[in-house]
Scaffold this motif. Structure first.
Motif, mmCIF file in Angstrom:
data_model
loop_
_atom_site.group_PDB
_atom_site.id
_atom_site.type_symbol
_atom_site.label_atom_id
_atom_site.label_comp_id
_atom_site.label_asym_id
_atom_site.label_seq_id
_atom_site.Cartn_x
_atom_site.Cartn_y
_atom_site.Cartn_z
ATOM 1 N N SER A 17 -5.067 2.788 5.412
ATOM 2 C CA SER A 17 -5.440 1.980 4.256
ATOM 3 C C SER A 17 -6.941 1.727 4.181
ATOM 4 O O SER A 17 -7.617 1.533 5.192
ATOM 5 N N GLN A 42 -5.074 5.557 2.017
ATOM 6 C CA GLN A 42 -4.091 4.810 1.229
ATOM 7 C C GLN A 42 -4.863 3.752 0.437
ATOM 8 O O GLN A 42 -5.455 2.836 1.013
ATOM 9 N N LEU A 49 2.214 0.516 -5.511
ATOM 10 C CA LEU A 49 2.980 1.682 -5.097
ATOM 11 C C LEU A 49 2.454 2.264 -3.789
ATOM 12 O O LEU A 49 3.129 3.076 -3.155
ATOM 13 N N GLU A 50 1.247 1.847 -3.384
ATOM 14 C CA GLU A 50 0.690 2.325 -2.121
ATOM 15 C C GLU A 50 0.874 1.321 -0.981
ATOM 16 O O GLU A 50 0.305 1.489 0.096
ATOM 17 N N ASP A 51 1.668 0.304 -1.219
ATOM 18 C CA ASP A 51 2.115 -0.538 -0.107
ATOM 19 C C ASP A 51 2.780 0.352 0.933
ATOM 20 O O ASP A 51 3.473 1.319 0.593
ATOM 21 N N GLN A 55 5.374 3.017 -0.643
ATOM 22 C CA GLN A 55 4.800 4.362 -0.746
ATOM 23 C C GLN A 55 5.766 5.453 -0.313
ATOM 24 O O GLN A 55 5.709 6.573 -0.814
ATOM 25 N N TYR A 56 6.669 5.138 0.595
ATOM 26 C CA TYR A 56 7.583 6.149 1.134
ATOM 27 C C TYR A 56 9.026 5.936 0.689
ATOM 28 O O TYR A 56 9.950 6.414 1.336
ATOM 29 N N VAL A 99 6.470 12.773 -1.975
ATOM 30 C CA VAL A 99 5.699 11.580 -2.323
ATOM 31 C C VAL A 99 4.807 11.984 -3.488
ATOM 32 O O VAL A 99 3.930 12.837 -3.335
ATOM 33 N N TYR A 103 2.116 7.633 -6.022
ATOM 34 C CA TYR A 103 2.347 6.865 -4.797
ATOM 35 C C TYR A 103 1.347 7.201 -3.691
ATOM 36 O O TYR A 103 1.169 6.391 -2.768
ATOM 37 N N ALA A 104 0.728 8.357 -3.744
ATOM 38 C CA ALA A 104 -0.211 8.756 -2.687
ATOM 39 C C ALA A 104 -1.315 9.640 -3.259
ATOM 40 O O ALA A 104 -1.455 10.803 -2.874
#
Length: 349
Positions: A17, A42, A49-51, A55-56, A99, A103-104
């Motif tokens: 992150s 990240q 959405l990148e929490d 994210q996964y 992903v 999201y990534a």
């Protein structure tokens, strides 16, 4: 853990992150600071959405995002959802478990820069995934309880994370470099306290599901990252290639596991020293000061009889944890320190 000759020699890499917002400039800058093992950032401040768990979550059964958190959906047919999931999982349908860019975006941006020869990349490229214990402990079922304690549902989620990690490995392979995947397990900080509801063997067995699956299907190196204190012998027993810990605040705690660490290193394992502080970063830190802290740890391990050259080959340098909560200027300074420290160590300390 398979024995093989690896030569990291204090390469630098990131945890994941970052507090930045600009995609390409950040990917370029981070890659310049970690040229031998770049990582995809990240962008946790760009989108929920990148929490690290959200994210996964794409493609996994019976989940929905609610108020920036993952919960078990009350509208899905549980049996049908699990059957459909396992059909795709057993068929190896990687695309179902991709992903996506929303999201990534850092993953896509880094790979595009490498493919366009706009970013140099050393022998390794690093990605990351949320660890299975952290993931399942953070998702509430319809009764408000963590699905960690629901064997049927948590079993599906763990296997879902495994195949999603394999999809990520396939993407990283496009760079022509060897993938390194870290499983991030902040949930295991403080494991063994009276408040820990999971048993040691359950942690090992759960993590091994992902490690074994990845090793059966790809050539990669697998790390486990935990930013607090934990039972390090437990994580070493799970069989990773790399163990990543907060060497700034927890050096003495980590080095209590002498026999386990010597066995790990002798067996081919590597230590990723999280030597640059993140949550406690003051801006007063210096390469010389960090080097003194790192040397204390290195000297302790060599006093155990581990060859200094071998230890250097099996050492990586990282921040102590992710940088998503840091101020941007502090995160940039921390990464510059990491880069300078790596260069200093690689020149010989």
């Amino acid at each position: 853990m398979p024995e093989e000759r690896i030569d990291f020699n204090f390469m630098a890499t990131g945890i994941g992150s970052v507090p930045f917002l600009d995609l390409e400039p950040t990917c370029r800058e981070m890659a310049e600071m970690t040229p031998l093992m770049p990582f995809w950032p990240q962008f946790v401040r760009r989108s929920h959405l990148e929490d690290m768990s959200v994210q996964y979550s794409e493609g996994l059964p019976l989940l929905e995002v609610r108020e920036r958190s993952l919960v078990v959906s009350g509208s899905g047919d549980r049996e049908k959802g699990l059957v459909e999931f396992y059909e795709s999982y057993l068929a190896g349908d990687l695309e179902r478990f991709s992903v996506t860019r929303d999201y990534a975006p850092g993953l896509y941006s880094l790979l595009e820069l490498i493919e366009a020869s706009e970013v140099d990349c050393g022998p390794f490229i690093k990605g990351q995934t949320v660890g299975p214990l952290t993931f399942t402990a953070g998702i509430k079922d319809l009764d408000g309880k963590p699905i960690l304690h629901d064997p049927e549902l948590s079993g599906a989620m763990v296997r879902g994370l495994a195949i999603k990690a394999l999809w990520q490995v396939r993407q990283l392979e496009r760079s022509g470099k060897r993938p390194v995947i870290f499983m991030d397990e902040p949930y295991l900080s403080g494991f063994g306290s009276a408040f820990s509801p999971v048993q040691r063997h359950e942690v090992i067995d759960t993590i091994r599901i992902i490690i074994d699956y990845l090793r059966e299907n790809a050539q990669l190196l697998i790390g486990i990252h935990c930013c607090g204190n934990t039972d390090w012998s437990m994580l070493l027993e799970a069989g990773p290639d790399i163990i990543n810990f907060d060497a700034f605040d927890y050096m003495d705690h980590f080095l209590l596991y002498r026999e386990d660490l010597v066995r790990f290193i002798d067996g081919g394992g590597a230590i990723a020293w999280g030597i640059v502080p993140t949550s406690g970063f003051t801006g007063e830190e210096s390469v010389d000061g960090l080097l003194i802290r790192l040397e204390k740890g290195l000297n302790r391990v060599t006093e155990w009889g581990v060859d200094r050259g071998l230890l250097a080959r099996r050492s990586i340098l990282t921040p102590s944890c992710g940088m998503g909560t840091m101020a941007p200027e502090a995160a940039r300074a921390a990464m510059a320190l990491l880069s300078d420290l790596s260069r200093r160590c690689r020149e010989g300390i």
